[in-house]
Design a protein around this motif. Sequence first.
Motif, PDB file in Angstrom:
ATOM      1  N   VAL A 311       0.826  -1.217   0.000  1.00 22.14           N
ATOM      2  CA  VAL A 311       0.000   0.000   0.000  1.00 22.14           C
ATOM      3  C   VAL A 311       0.860   1.267   0.000  1.00 22.14           C
ATOM      4  CG1 VAL A 311      -2.060  -1.052   0.998  1.00 22.14           C
ATOM      5  CG2 VAL A 311      -0.325  -0.109   2.529  1.00 22.14           C
ATOM      6  N   ASP A 312       0.404   2.250  -0.765  1.00 17.71           N
ATOM      7  CA  ASP A 312       1.099   3.543  -0.833  1.00 17.71           C
ATOM      8  C   ASP A 312       0.793   4.388   0.397  1.00 17.71           C
ATOM      9  OD1 ASP A 312       2.039   3.669  -3.882  1.00 17.71           O
ATOM     10  OD2 ASP A 312       0.049   2.751  -3.788  1.00 17.71           O
ATOM     11  N   ILE A 313      -0.431   4.224   0.894  1.00 15.13           N
ATOM     12  CA  ILE A 313      -0.898   5.051   2.014  1.00 15.13           C
ATOM     13  C   ILE A 313      -1.633   4.159   3.016  1.00 15.13           C
ATOM     14  CG2 ILE A 313      -2.472   6.931   2.687  1.00 15.13           C
ATOM     15  CD1 ILE A 313      -2.200   7.989  -0.230  1.00 15.13           C
ATOM     16  N   VAL A 314      -1.361   4.386   4.292  1.00 15.97           N
ATOM     17  CA  VAL A 314      -2.230   3.788   5.316  1.00 15.97           C
ATOM     18  C   VAL A 314      -3.007   4.910   5.993  1.00 15.97           C
ATOM     19  CG1 VAL A 314      -2.397   2.416   7.415  1.00 15.97           C
ATOM     20  CG2 VAL A 314      -0.616   1.900   5.739  1.00 15.97           C
ATOM     21  N   PHE A 315      -4.322   4.770   5.997  1.00 18.45           N
ATOM     22  CA  PHE A 315      -5.227   5.726   6.651  1.00 18.45           C
ATOM     23  C   PHE A 315      -5.402   5.223   8.085  1.00 18.45           C
ATOM     24  CE2 PHE A 315      -9.496   7.366   7.587  1.00 18.45           C
ATOM     25  CZ  PHE A 315      -9.433   8.660   7.098  1.00 18.45           C
ATOM     26  N   GLU A 316      -4.609   5.812   8.993  1.00 20.16           N
ATOM     27  CA  GLU A 316      -4.509   5.305  10.372  1.00 20.16           C
ATOM     28  C   GLU A 316      -5.366   6.112  11.346  1.00 20.16           C
ATOM     29  OE1 GLU A 316      -3.536   3.837  13.195  1.00 20.16           O
ATOM     30  OE2 GLU A 316      -2.631   2.064  12.342  1.00 20.16           O
ATOM     31  N   HIS A 317      -6.011   5.414  12.269  1.00 17.59           N
ATOM     32  CA  HIS A 317      -6.651   6.039  13.425  1.00 17.59           C
ATOM     33  C   HIS A 317      -6.822   5.105  14.613  1.00 17.59           C
ATOM     34  CE1 HIS A 317     -10.447   4.238  11.951  1.00 17.59           C
ATOM     35  NE2 HIS A 317      -9.991   4.578  10.767  1.00 17.59           N
ATOM     36  N   PRO A 318      -6.800   3.726  14.416  1.00 18.69           N
ATOM     37  CA  PRO A 318      -6.927   2.891  15.620  1.00 18.69           C
ATOM     38  C   PRO A 318      -5.744   3.071  16.580  1.00 18.69           C
ATOM     39  CG  PRO A 318      -7.419   1.607  13.653  1.00 18.69           C
ATOM     40  CD  PRO A 318      -6.817   2.909  13.191  1.00 18.69           C
ATOM     41  N   GLY A 319      -4.539   3.371  16.033  1.00 19.47           N
ATOM     42  CA  GLY A 319      -3.417   3.712  16.915  1.00 19.47           C
ATOM     43  C   GLY A 319      -2.667   2.506  17.427  1.00 19.47           C
ATOM     44  N   ARG A 320      -2.480   2.432  18.724  1.00 20.14           N
ATOM     45  CA  ARG A 320      -1.562   1.452  19.333  1.00 20.14           C
ATOM     46  C   ARG A 320      -1.752   0.027  18.795  1.00 20.14           C
ATOM     47  NH1 ARG A 320       1.879   0.716  23.553  1.00 20.14           N
ATOM     48  NH2 ARG A 320       1.737  -1.247  24.675  1.00 20.14           N
ATOM     49  N   GLU A 321      -2.989  -0.409  18.688  1.00 24.16           N
ATOM     50  CA  GLU A 321      -3.229  -1.792  18.307  1.00 24.16           C
ATOM     51  C   GLU A 321      -2.730  -2.121  16.889  1.00 24.16           C
ATOM     52  OE1 GLU A 321      -6.409  -3.149  20.460  1.00 24.16           O
ATOM     53  OE2 GLU A 321      -7.125  -4.531  18.914  1.00 24.16           O
ATOM     54  N   THR A 322      -2.809  -1.154  15.988  1.00 28.03           N
ATOM     55  CA  THR A 322      -2.536  -1.436  14.573  1.00 28.03           C
ATOM     56  C   THR A 322      -1.284  -0.755  14.016  1.00 28.03           C
ATOM     57  OG1 THR A 322      -3.969   0.435  13.998  1.00 28.03           O
ATOM     58  CG2 THR A 322      -4.983  -1.752  14.025  1.00 28.03           C
ATOM     59  N   PHE A 323      -0.705   0.192  14.761  1.00 29.75           N
ATOM     60  CA  PHE A 323       0.305   1.066  14.171  1.00 29.75           C
ATOM     61  C   PHE A 323       1.564   0.313  13.719  1.00 29.75           C
ATOM     62  CE2 PHE A 323       2.947   4.840  13.636  1.00 29.75           C
ATOM     63  CZ  PHE A 323       2.024   5.715  13.100  1.00 29.75           C
ATOM     64  N   GLY A 324       1.981  -0.684  14.502  1.00 30.82           N
ATOM     65  CA  GLY A 324       3.155  -1.475  14.109  1.00 30.82           C
ATOM     66  C   GLY A 324       2.914  -2.158  12.771  1.00 30.82           C
ATOM     67  N   ALA A 325       1.720  -2.728  12.611  1.00 29.54           N
ATOM     68  CA  ALA A 325       1.367  -3.386  11.345  1.00 29.54           C
ATOM     69  C   ALA A 325       1.294  -2.360  10.226  1.00 29.54           C
ATOM     70  CB  ALA A 325       0.031  -4.113  11.495  1.00 29.54           C
ATOM     71  N   SER A 326       0.736  -1.186  10.514  1.00 25.40           N
ATOM     72  CA  SER A 326       0.589  -0.152   9.483  1.00 25.40           C
ATOM     73  C   SER A 326       1.949   0.279   8.938  1.00 25.40           C
ATOM     74  CB  SER A 326      -0.131   1.078  10.057  1.00 25.40           C
ATOM     75  OG  SER A 326      -1.466   0.775  10.362  1.00 25.40           O
ATOM     76  N   VAL A 327       2.920   0.482   9.837  1.00 28.72           N
ATOM     77  CA  VAL A 327       4.257   0.896   9.391  1.00 28.72           C
ATOM     78  C   VAL A 327       4.889  -0.232   8.562  1.00 28.72           C
ATOM     79  CG1 VAL A 327       6.607   1.477  10.157  1.00 28.72           C
ATOM     80  CG2 VAL A 327       4.625   2.549  11.263  1.00 28.72           C
TER      81      VAL A 327
END
Length: 445
Positions: A311-327
């Motif tokens: 993915v080119d962009i991750v639209f993040e807002h859940p934060g702590r739970e998902t951020f490691g996966a998003s990066v």
Amino acid sequence: MKEILDAILSSDSTSADFANVKLPESYRAVTLHKDEEQMFAGLASRDKDPRRSLHLDDVPLPELGPGEALVAVMASAVNYNTVWSSIFEPVSTFGFLERYGRLSPLTKRHDLPYHVLGSDLAGVVLRTGAGVNAWKPGDEVVAHCLSVELESSDGHNDTMMDPEQRIWGFETNFGGLAQLALVKTNQLMPKPAHLTWEEAASPGLVNSTAYRQLVSRNGAGMKQGDNVLIWGASGGLGSYATQYALAGGATPVCVVSSPEKADICRAMGAEAIIDRSAEGYKFWKDEQNQDPREWKRFGGRIRELTGGEDVDIVFEHPGRETFGASVYVTRKGGTIVTCASTSGYMHQYDNRYLWMSLKRIVGSHFANYREAWEANRLVAKGKIHPTLSKVYTLEQTGQASLDVHQNRHQGKVGVLCLAPEEGLGVRDAELRAEHLPAINRFRDI
Ligand SMILES: NC(=O)c1ccc[n+]([C@@H]2O[C@H](COP(=O)([O-])OP(=O)(O)OC[C@H]3O[C@@H](n4cnc5c(N)ncnc54)[C@H](OP(=O)(O)O)[C@@H]3O)[C@@H](O)[C@H]2O)c1
């Protein structure tokens, strides 16, 4: 209040009629009480019930200041900030009001023992303060929630940079979950003519936020062909991010937590959908440690859906739970754009995946007036649609907020304020007819 409502419901009321309508001394509003700030002390977040903290009170009409408007609110909406306020997390909003109150005699009006919440409205202007030329009594409007003073130079390239930037109805008083509301007139925008009051009141905060976060150059600056991972793709923010990705020639990869939520994403036109519950991702092994194998499994699933691309962009807002996966799952050179931390704001991620792959984390918050205006214009043109799923009365705002707190809702949850019933306020029936299935997409489930 009856005289005000009659003027709004009558088809031949003039601006002069609204300017002459008698204003009541008090109005009904959804409030928090300062002396109840500690009512949930010691409880886990999930056990804090907004039905206990939100009250429906008669409150005095505030004095109208320069550059302000008093608006008769036909409908409003519940936002996640209503939930944060109602459970006094991460901090009590009365601290915001006290701080704002110290700025000037005019802002002192906001520092009260009660807080009228609500950061969205659709309604009719009743009065404007000194120095207001662009708006007049009788104008049918929606209000975005950016409150700025603009006395400093800092905010003059981008009003979100104003040092006195606040979210109306969250960090200021006299919000939209009420029969009347006080706004600055640079919050006003034309009400989309083809929508009902409750539909028009629902996009505001989340639509503007998603626009800046995903589309604007102040956010991720999405372009045609981008793959965009959207967390909570059928929720408040996500339901607009999904529409923006599709409308802008990008490919949304929608993450949701149930088959019903997956269906609503499909109905919006998305094809790549991940049901995070069904697929059982567990990014955290325990409170302190994440599981990179789960990031990898998630990334593999994204590649399956995109034909092998990241993915080119991750639209993040859940934060702590998902951020490691998003990066981790963002492509080399890609952007993680974040506007919130619903599951916790102390994020943890493996920085090697960020710097070695030249990724960027961009912080984004609400939107400036221009961005909010552009987002509203797209709704008014029938290019982006409201995602209203359910409508409550002002008395039921506690229940509406509990639904959002417990993630039991889809899209947006609306609230009728002065509007006696749903379905009123449509001025352009032709445009409405053209888009009716899309307008009702979230209601048919
Ligand atoms: N900075 C700003 O200007 C701004 C503006 C608007 C909102 N916000 C913040 O953004 C957050 C979301 O707001 P919203 O209106 O979109 O709320 P919402 O309507 O509740 O939608 C959020 C969605 O995120 C998903 N989600 C929740 N917890 C998750 C988790 N632990 N892991 C993965 N997904 C999760 C859920 O979808 P699934 O269960 O289907 O996955 C949920 O539907 C809130 O914290 C809000 O305060 C910030």
